[in-house]
Scaffold this motif. Sequence first.
Motif, PDB file in Angstrom:
ATOM      1  N   TYR A  14      47.239  18.874 -25.525  1.00 17.31           N
ATOM      2  CA  TYR A  14      45.882  18.359 -25.308  1.00 17.31           C
ATOM      3  C   TYR A  14      45.744  17.816 -23.879  1.00 17.31           C
ATOM      4  CZ  TYR A  14      41.849  15.189 -25.998  1.00 17.31           C
ATOM      5  OH  TYR A  14      40.666  14.513 -25.894  1.00 17.31           O
ATOM      6  N   PHE A  15      46.693  16.967 -23.474  1.00 18.26           N
ATOM      7  CA  PHE A  15      46.659  16.401 -22.125  1.00 18.26           C
ATOM      8  C   PHE A  15      46.787  17.499 -21.065  1.00 18.26           C
ATOM      9  CE2 PHE A  15      48.855  14.792 -18.380  1.00 18.26           C
ATOM     10  CZ  PHE A  15      48.058  13.720 -18.015  1.00 18.26           C
ATOM     11  N   SER A  16      47.731  18.412 -21.289  1.00 13.62           N
ATOM     12  CA  SER A  16      47.970  19.466 -20.297  1.00 13.62           C
ATOM     13  C   SER A  16      46.753  20.362 -20.116  1.00 13.62           C
ATOM     14  CB  SER A  16      49.167  20.324 -20.714  1.00 13.62           C
ATOM     15  OG  SER A  16      50.335  19.541 -20.787  1.00 13.62           O
ATOM     16  N   SER A  17      46.119  20.750 -21.237  1.00 12.26           N
ATOM     17  CA  SER A  17      44.980  21.660 -21.140  1.00 12.26           C
ATOM     18  C   SER A  17      43.778  21.007 -20.470  1.00 12.26           C
ATOM     19  CB  SER A  17      44.590  22.173 -22.535  1.00 12.26           C
ATOM     20  OG  SER A  17      44.271  21.087 -23.390  1.00 12.26           O
ATOM     21  N   VAL A  18      43.506  19.740 -20.815  1.00 13.11           N
ATOM     22  CA  VAL A  18      42.340  19.053 -20.238  1.00 13.11           C
ATOM     23  C   VAL A  18      42.551  18.759 -18.759  1.00 13.11           C
ATOM     24  CG1 VAL A  18      40.957  16.932 -20.298  1.00 13.11           C
ATOM     25  CG2 VAL A  18      41.587  18.071 -22.431  1.00 13.11           C
ATOM     26  N   THR A  19      43.735  18.262 -18.403  1.00 14.12           N
ATOM     27  CA  THR A  19      43.981  17.939 -16.999  1.00 14.12           C
ATOM     28  C   THR A  19      44.118  19.195 -16.135  1.00 14.12           C
ATOM     29  OG1 THR A  19      46.351  17.693 -17.506  1.00 14.12           O
ATOM     30  CG2 THR A  19      45.003  15.681 -17.442  1.00 14.12           C
ATOM     31  N   THR A  20      44.607  20.279 -16.712  1.00 16.05           N
ATOM     32  CA  THR A  20      44.663  21.539 -15.961  1.00 16.05           C
ATOM     33  C   THR A  20      43.264  22.040 -15.664  1.00 16.05           C
ATOM     34  OG1 THR A  20      46.770  22.155 -16.980  1.00 16.05           O
ATOM     35  CG2 THR A  20      45.476  23.939 -15.999  1.00 16.05           C
ATOM     36  N   LEU A  21      42.360  21.873 -16.634  1.00 13.80           N
ATOM     37  CA  LEU A  21      40.988  22.347 -16.474  1.00 13.80           C
ATOM     38  C   LEU A  21      40.158  21.443 -15.568  1.00 13.80           C
ATOM     39  CD1 LEU A  21      38.909  24.482 -17.470  1.00 13.80           C
ATOM     40  CD2 LEU A  21      38.332  22.869 -19.310  1.00 13.80           C
ATOM     41  N   LEU A  22      40.307  20.117 -15.739  1.00 12.01           N
ATOM     42  CA  LEU A  22      39.433  19.171 -15.038  1.00 12.01           C
ATOM     43  C   LEU A  22      40.136  18.345 -13.967  1.00 12.01           C
ATOM     44  CD1 LEU A  22      37.464  17.803 -18.139  1.00 12.01           C
ATOM     45  CD2 LEU A  22      36.751  19.608 -16.562  1.00 12.01           C
ATOM     46  N   GLY A  23      41.479  18.326 -13.974  1.00  7.90           N
ATOM     47  CA  GLY A  23      42.217  17.509 -13.020  1.00  7.90           C
ATOM     48  C   GLY A  23      42.493  16.121 -13.573  1.00  7.90           C
ATOM     49  N   ASN A  24      43.470  15.437 -12.976  1.00 14.65           N
ATOM     50  CA  ASN A  24      43.866  14.108 -13.446  1.00 14.65           C
ATOM     51  C   ASN A  24      42.760  13.072 -13.291  1.00 14.65           C
ATOM     52  OD1 ASN A  24      46.424  14.965 -14.180  1.00 14.65           O
ATOM     53  ND2 ASN A  24      47.336  14.455 -12.209  1.00 14.65           N
ATOM     54  N   ARG A  25      41.852  13.306 -12.345  1.00 15.29           N
ATOM     55  CA  ARG A  25      40.789  12.337 -12.081  1.00 15.29           C
ATOM     56  C   ARG A  25      39.894  12.131 -13.299  1.00 15.29           C
ATOM     57  NH1 ARG A  25      36.932  13.487  -7.013  1.00 15.29           N
ATOM     58  NH2 ARG A  25      36.650  15.380  -8.252  1.00 15.29           N
ATOM     59  N   PHE A  26      39.773  13.173 -14.132  1.00 19.64           N
ATOM     60  CA  PHE A  26      38.913  13.082 -15.309  1.00 19.64           C
ATOM     61  C   PHE A  26      39.722  12.905 -16.598  1.00 19.64           C
ATOM     62  CE2 PHE A  26      36.400  15.378 -12.183  1.00 19.64           C
ATOM     63  CZ  PHE A  26      35.194  14.699 -12.250  1.00 19.64           C
ATOM     64  N   SER A  27      40.950  12.439 -16.454  1.00 16.02           N
ATOM     65  CA  SER A  27      41.794  12.278 -17.646  1.00 16.02           C
ATOM     66  C   SER A  27      41.270  11.202 -18.593  1.00 16.02           C
ATOM     67  CB  SER A  27      43.234  11.958 -17.239  1.00 16.02           C
ATOM     68  OG  SER A  27      43.288  10.767 -16.479  1.00 16.02           O
ATOM     69  N   PHE A  28      40.393  10.312 -18.096  1.00 16.87           N
ATOM     70  CA  PHE A  28      39.819   9.290 -18.982  1.00 16.87           C
ATOM     71  C   PHE A  28      39.003   9.922 -20.109  1.00 16.87           C
ATOM     72  CE2 PHE A  28      36.585  10.098 -15.812  1.00 16.87           C
ATOM     73  CZ  PHE A  28      35.404  10.096 -16.533  1.00 16.87           C
ATOM     74  N   LEU A  29      38.564  11.163 -19.910  1.00 15.19           N
ATOM     75  CA  LEU A  29      37.790  11.850 -20.942  1.00 15.19           C
ATOM     76  C   LEU A  29      38.630  12.129 -22.192  1.00 15.19           C
ATOM     77  CD1 LEU A  29      35.858  14.430 -18.724  1.00 15.19           C
ATOM     78  CD2 LEU A  29      34.935  12.366 -19.795  1.00 15.19           C
ATOM     79  N   LEU A  30      39.954  12.080 -22.051  1.00 16.33           N
ATOM     80  CA  LEU A  30      40.835  12.302 -23.192  1.00 16.33           C
ATOM     81  C   LEU A  30      40.610  11.271 -24.297  1.00 16.33           C
ATOM     82  CD1 LEU A  30      44.084  12.977 -21.148  1.00 16.33           C
ATOM     83  CD2 LEU A  30      42.934  14.668 -22.567  1.00 16.33           C
ATOM     84  N   ALA A  31      40.134  10.086 -23.914  1.00 13.66           N
ATOM     85  CA  ALA A  31      39.940   9.012 -24.892  1.00 13.66           C
ATOM     86  C   ALA A  31      38.625   9.133 -25.649  1.00 13.66           C
ATOM     87  CB  ALA A  31      40.000   7.655 -24.187  1.00 13.66           C
TER      88      ALA A  31
END
Length: 202
Positions: A14-31
């Motif tokens: 989940y983390f890898s797919s979202v951050t690969t698509l959007l970058g670490n800057r938008f990792s807050f969206l994981l929550a």
Amino acid sequence: ITMGTIGFALSHPYFSSVTTLLGNRFSFLLALPAVIFAFSYLFFSRLEIAGTVERLNWPQAGNILLKRAVPLLILFFIMAFRSGFIMTLIFFIAKIFFEWGFSRVSFSLATTVFSIAAAAGVLVSGYLATRIKTKTILLLSLLGFLPFFALLIFFGEAGALWPAFIFLALTGFMTQLAHVPNIIIGPRLVPEMTSTVSGLLM
């Protein structure tokens, strides 16, 4: 516990797919999914959980725990060391697979494989706890995972990926087979303090 373990297992892809698509800057969206479900439960759920009305004072609680201290301490140390082993494996299994020479995809999946099998172990342990003596399940789990763990190391060092994955999964399953018995034995020992003992053993 089962759903939490599954969630942890899926967190890596989940983390890898979202951050690969959007970058670490938008990792807050994981929550966001967790926040949405939490607020949905808070505002729309009508579920009410009734607690016990009994209250123990500190001297009573101390006397009860003191009388059953030995079996409780044994259960506590079983849970502590078992959890320590599980968490160590979860944190370092990817590095171990990397050192065994497996590909990036393989060692990225290692934690997920272990955690999903562990979630299955928790689920099955709840089913077995109603049909087999909890002490039997506990002993089966604590002793039964050892040959699978040894075979995991053997096949991992031999560079055999699929057997390593199979025995990694069996190790996760067997270690978590003791989870429910470890928790329910405590409240049976101390029925006057079920919440406190369950909290200690979780």
